[in-house]
Design a protein around this motif. Structure first.
Motif, PDB file in Angstrom:
ATOM      1  N   LEU A   6     -21.245  73.758  16.349  1.00  0.00           N
ATOM      2  CA  LEU A   6     -20.765  73.319  15.048  1.00  0.00           C
ATOM      3  C   LEU A   6     -20.055  71.990  15.128  1.00  0.00           C
ATOM      4  CD1 LEU A   6     -19.291  76.680  13.841  1.00  0.00           C
ATOM      5  CD2 LEU A   6     -21.237  75.498  12.869  1.00  0.00           C
ATOM      6  N   PHE A   7     -20.321  71.108  14.158  1.00  0.00           N
ATOM      7  CA  PHE A   7     -19.455  69.949  14.056  1.00  0.00           C
ATOM      8  C   PHE A   7     -19.377  69.620  12.586  1.00  0.00           C
ATOM      9  CE2 PHE A   7     -22.910  66.662  14.445  1.00  0.00           C
ATOM     10  CZ  PHE A   7     -22.450  65.777  13.518  1.00  0.00           C
ATOM     11  N   SER A   8     -18.151  69.218  12.161  1.00  0.00           N
ATOM     12  CA  SER A   8     -17.979  69.119  10.740  1.00  0.00           C
ATOM     13  C   SER A   8     -17.605  67.748  10.274  1.00  0.00           C
ATOM     14  CB  SER A   8     -16.920  70.120  10.279  1.00  0.00           C
ATOM     15  OG  SER A   8     -15.735  69.923  10.959  1.00  0.00           O
ATOM     16  N   SER A   9     -17.939  67.473   9.043  1.00  0.00           N
ATOM     17  CA  SER A   9     -17.531  66.305   8.281  1.00  0.00           C
ATOM     18  C   SER A   9     -18.585  65.627   7.450  1.00  0.00           C
ATOM     19  CB  SER A   9     -16.939  65.267   9.171  1.00  0.00           C
ATOM     20  OG  SER A   9     -15.565  65.266   9.033  1.00  0.00           O
ATOM     21  N   LEU A  10     -19.355  65.822   6.574  1.00  0.00           N
ATOM     22  CA  LEU A  10     -20.063  64.894   5.714  1.00  0.00           C
ATOM     23  C   LEU A  10     -21.566  64.727   5.754  1.00  0.00           C
ATOM     24  CD1 LEU A  10     -18.112  61.611   5.897  1.00  0.00           C
ATOM     25  CD2 LEU A  10     -19.135  62.369   3.855  1.00  0.00           C
ATOM     26  N   THR A  11     -22.479  65.430   5.155  1.00  0.00           N
ATOM     27  CA  THR A  11     -23.852  64.956   5.225  1.00  0.00           C
ATOM     28  C   THR A  11     -24.876  65.416   4.236  1.00  0.00           C
ATOM     29  OG1 THR A  11     -23.814  64.387   7.486  1.00  0.00           O
ATOM     30  CG2 THR A  11     -25.878  64.980   6.685  1.00  0.00           C
ATOM     31  N   LEU A  12     -24.866  66.327   3.422  1.00  0.00           N
ATOM     32  CA  LEU A  12     -26.020  66.761   2.663  1.00  0.00           C
ATOM     33  C   LEU A  12     -26.321  66.026   1.392  1.00  0.00           C
ATOM     34  CD1 LEU A  12     -28.140  68.802   1.750  1.00  0.00           C
ATOM     35  CD2 LEU A  12     -26.264  70.056   0.815  1.00  0.00           C
ATOM     36  N   LEU A  13     -25.359  65.876   0.546  1.00  0.00           N
ATOM     37  CA  LEU A  13     -25.653  65.345  -0.780  1.00  0.00           C
ATOM     38  C   LEU A  13     -26.166  63.931  -0.792  1.00  0.00           C
ATOM     39  CD1 LEU A  13     -22.848  67.150  -2.643  1.00  0.00           C
ATOM     40  CD2 LEU A  13     -25.291  67.465  -2.875  1.00  0.00           C
ATOM     41  N   THR A  14     -26.138  63.273   0.273  1.00  0.00           N
ATOM     42  CA  THR A  14     -26.709  61.930   0.322  1.00  0.00           C
ATOM     43  C   THR A  14     -28.183  62.008  -0.008  1.00  0.00           C
ATOM     44  OG1 THR A  14     -25.184  61.218   1.987  1.00  0.00           O
ATOM     45  CG2 THR A  14     -27.201  60.003   1.791  1.00  0.00           C
ATOM     46  N   GLY A  15     -28.866  63.058   0.319  1.00  0.00           N
ATOM     47  CA  GLY A  15     -30.274  63.199  -0.006  1.00  0.00           C
ATOM     48  C   GLY A  15     -30.445  63.750  -1.383  1.00  0.00           C
ATOM     49  N   ALA A  16     -29.596  64.663  -1.797  1.00  0.00           N
ATOM     50  CA  ALA A  16     -29.680  65.243  -3.115  1.00  0.00           C
ATOM     51  C   ALA A  16     -29.468  64.196  -4.160  1.00  0.00           C
ATOM     52  CB  ALA A  16     -28.642  66.337  -3.267  1.00  0.00           C
ATOM     53  N   PHE A  17     -28.661  63.176  -3.830  1.00  0.00           N
ATOM     54  CA  PHE A  17     -28.349  62.183  -4.835  1.00  0.00           C
ATOM     55  C   PHE A  17     -29.230  60.959  -4.725  1.00  0.00           C
ATOM     56  CE2 PHE A  17     -24.443  64.514  -3.778  1.00  0.00           C
ATOM     57  CZ  PHE A  17     -24.686  65.462  -4.734  1.00  0.00           C
ATOM     58  N   ALA A  18     -29.809  60.777  -3.579  1.00  0.00           N
ATOM     59  CA  ALA A  18     -30.743  59.663  -3.439  1.00  0.00           C
ATOM     60  C   ALA A  18     -31.950  59.962  -4.283  1.00  0.00           C
ATOM     61  CB  ALA A  18     -31.163  59.522  -2.000  1.00  0.00           C
ATOM     62  N   VAL A  55     -22.445  59.439  17.000  1.00  0.00           N
ATOM     63  CA  VAL A  55     -23.051  58.635  15.933  1.00  0.00           C
ATOM     64  C   VAL A  55     -23.346  59.510  14.715  1.00  0.00           C
ATOM     65  CG1 VAL A  55     -25.057  57.232  15.271  1.00  0.00           C
ATOM     66  CG2 VAL A  55     -24.003  56.937  17.525  1.00  0.00           C
ATOM     67  N   LEU A  56     -23.857  60.715  14.937  1.00  0.00           N
ATOM     68  CA  LEU A  56     -24.119  61.629  13.827  1.00  0.00           C
ATOM     69  C   LEU A  56     -22.850  61.884  13.013  1.00  0.00           C
ATOM     70  CD1 LEU A  56     -26.510  64.289  15.399  1.00  0.00           C
ATOM     71  CD2 LEU A  56     -26.993  62.899  13.375  1.00  0.00           C
ATOM     72  N   ALA A  57     -21.714  62.023  13.695  1.00  0.00           N
ATOM     73  CA  ALA A  57     -20.451  62.301  13.008  1.00  0.00           C
ATOM     74  C   ALA A  57     -20.019  61.136  12.122  1.00  0.00           C
ATOM     75  CB  ALA A  57     -19.364  62.616  14.031  1.00  0.00           C
ATOM     76  N   LYS A  58     -20.475  59.924  12.446  1.00  0.00           N
ATOM     77  CA  LYS A  58     -20.087  58.758  11.652  1.00  0.00           C
ATOM     78  C   LYS A  58     -20.730  58.765  10.270  1.00  0.00           C
ATOM     79  CE  LYS A  58     -19.401  55.665  15.622  1.00  0.00           C
ATOM     80  NZ  LYS A  58     -19.880  54.420  16.291  1.00  0.00           N
ATOM     81  N   TYR A  59     -21.866  59.448  10.131  1.00  0.00           N
ATOM     82  CA  TYR A  59     -22.568  59.447   8.849  1.00  0.00           C
ATOM     83  C   TYR A  59     -21.736  60.084   7.739  1.00  0.00           C
ATOM     84  CZ  TYR A  59     -25.990  60.536   5.251  1.00  0.00           C
ATOM     85  OH  TYR A  59     -26.638  60.659   4.051  1.00  0.00           O
ATOM     86  N   PRO A  60     -21.285  61.321   7.892  1.00  0.00           N
ATOM     87  CA  PRO A  60     -20.493  61.913   6.813  1.00  0.00           C
ATOM     88  C   PRO A  60     -19.179  61.181   6.601  1.00  0.00           C
ATOM     89  CG  PRO A  60     -20.541  63.353   8.724  1.00  0.00           C
ATOM     90  CD  PRO A  60     -21.520  62.261   8.987  1.00  0.00           C
ATOM     91  N   LEU A  61     -18.586  60.679   7.665  1.00  0.00           N
ATOM     92  CA  LEU A  61     -17.319  59.956   7.518  1.00  0.00           C
ATOM     93  C   LEU A  61     -17.515  58.684   6.699  1.00  0.00           C
ATOM     94  CD1 LEU A  61     -15.938  60.421  11.134  1.00  0.00           C
ATOM     95  CD2 LEU A  61     -15.186  61.604   9.063  1.00  0.00           C
ATOM     96  N   ALA A  62     -18.618  57.991   6.918  1.00  0.00           N
ATOM     97  CA  ALA A  62     -18.900  56.778   6.146  1.00  0.00           C
ATOM     98  C   ALA A  62     -19.175  57.102   4.688  1.00  0.00           C
ATOM     99  CB  ALA A  62     -20.095  56.039   6.757  1.00  0.00           C
ATOM    100  N   VAL A  63     -19.986  58.132   4.441  1.00  0.00           N
ATOM    101  CA  VAL A  63     -20.362  58.473   3.067  1.00  0.00           C
ATOM    102  C   VAL A  63     -19.167  59.003   2.282  1.00  0.00           C
ATOM    103  CG1 VAL A  63     -21.803  59.967   1.640  1.00  0.00           C
ATOM    104  CG2 VAL A  63     -22.770  58.897   3.686  1.00  0.00           C
ATOM    105  N   ASP A  64     -18.406  59.916   2.858  1.00  0.00           N
ATOM    106  CA  ASP A  64     -17.288  60.519   2.124  1.00  0.00           C
ATOM    107  C   ASP A  64     -16.160  59.527   1.873  1.00  0.00           C
ATOM    108  OD1 ASP A  64     -18.686  62.851   2.024  1.00  0.00           O
ATOM    109  OD2 ASP A  64     -17.554  63.863   3.584  1.00  0.00           O
ATOM    110  N   SER A  65     -16.003  58.558   2.751  1.00  0.00           N
ATOM    111  CA  SER A  65     -14.976  57.537   2.550  1.00  0.00           C
ATOM    112  C   SER A  65     -15.500  56.369   1.713  1.00  0.00           C
ATOM    113  CB  SER A  65     -14.478  57.004   3.899  1.00  0.00           C
ATOM    114  OG  SER A  65     -15.512  56.299   4.567  1.00  0.00           O
ATOM    115  N   LEU A  71     -22.570  52.450   7.636  1.00  0.00           N
ATOM    116  CA  LEU A  71     -23.843  53.091   7.964  1.00  0.00           C
ATOM    117  C   LEU A  71     -24.647  52.257   8.953  1.00  0.00           C
ATOM    118  CD1 LEU A  71     -24.844  54.460   4.442  1.00  0.00           C
ATOM    119  CD2 LEU A  71     -24.020  55.776   6.417  1.00  0.00           C
ATOM    120  N   SER A  72     -24.264  50.994   9.123  1.00  0.00           N
ATOM    121  CA  SER A  72     -24.925  50.159  10.140  1.00  0.00           C
ATOM    122  C   SER A  72     -24.607  50.643  11.547  1.00  0.00           C
ATOM    123  CB  SER A  72     -24.499  48.693   9.989  1.00  0.00           C
ATOM    124  OG  SER A  72     -23.103  48.557  10.193  1.00  0.00           O
TER     125      SER A  72
END
Length: 197
Positions: A6-18, A55-65, A71-72
């Protein structure tokens, strides 16, 4: 500790909203077929796996903040990202714009869960990652939320010593739950019901 539980922090709705930004229907989430993946082919080191995990953990952190420029640190400049229902982002700037548009006027929390490295070599890798995305409404939608469940199938390249995603395929694993009108594009009449996770 291997980065594969498990690792937590930020990732699904980026696709739902795209999807909303590009056109599609949010009422019934798009679904896909989960691929039966082969055993991991380990030709790299556990250091490479740990680097990919970070790197995967950076995705939700970037989107939620809402630090979309960050994202680069996750994707290549020429990334191809399929977020379902015909929503395909070509290049990093296109992806950044779509995600930013999707979450405008909301606050979000993306949680990354089950994670597995499917193949890895000295310069390429593939991973699968489950996620839960929660979108919280603001203003008149305060106290309401929508949730999406899915997985990211990613392929990676190692360039100048850094791992980045060069191809992403998002698969929704069930319908969206909650009040989807919390999405800015739906409230304003923009788009026609697509979203990004």
């Amino acid at each position: 500790m291997r980065p594969s539980t498990l690792f937590s922090s930020l990732t699904l709705l980026t696709g739902a909203f795209a999807i909303a930004a590009r056109g599609g229907s949010y009422k019934t989430a798009p679904t896909g077929t989960y691929t039966s993946y082969p055993s991991v082919t380990a030709v790299a080191t556990t250091d490479d796996e740990a680097a990919i995990y970070q790197v995967l953990a950076k995705y939700p952190l970037a989107v939620d903040s809402k630090n979309f420029a960050a994202l680069s640190d996750v994707f290549t400049s020429d990334v191809s990202a399929n977020y379902g229902e015909g929503t395909v982002y070509s290049g990093l700037s296109d992806l950044e714009y779509g995600i930013a548009y999707s979450f405008n006027g909301t606050t979000t929390q993306h949680s990354l869960t089950t994670y597995s490295v499917q193949s890895i070599s000295a310069s390429a890798a593939s991973t699968v990652q489950y996620f839960i995305a929660t979108i919280f409404g603001t203003g008149a939608w305060q106290g309401q939320a929508a949730m999406a469940y899915g997985q990211f199938d990613d392929t990676w390249v190692k360039t100048n010593g850094s791992w980045l995603i060069d191809n992403r395929n998002l698969v929704y694993m069930g319908p969206f739950l909650g009040n989807v009108t919390v999405f800015a594009f739906e409230r304003t009449g923009a788009g026609n019901g697509s979203s990004s996770s």
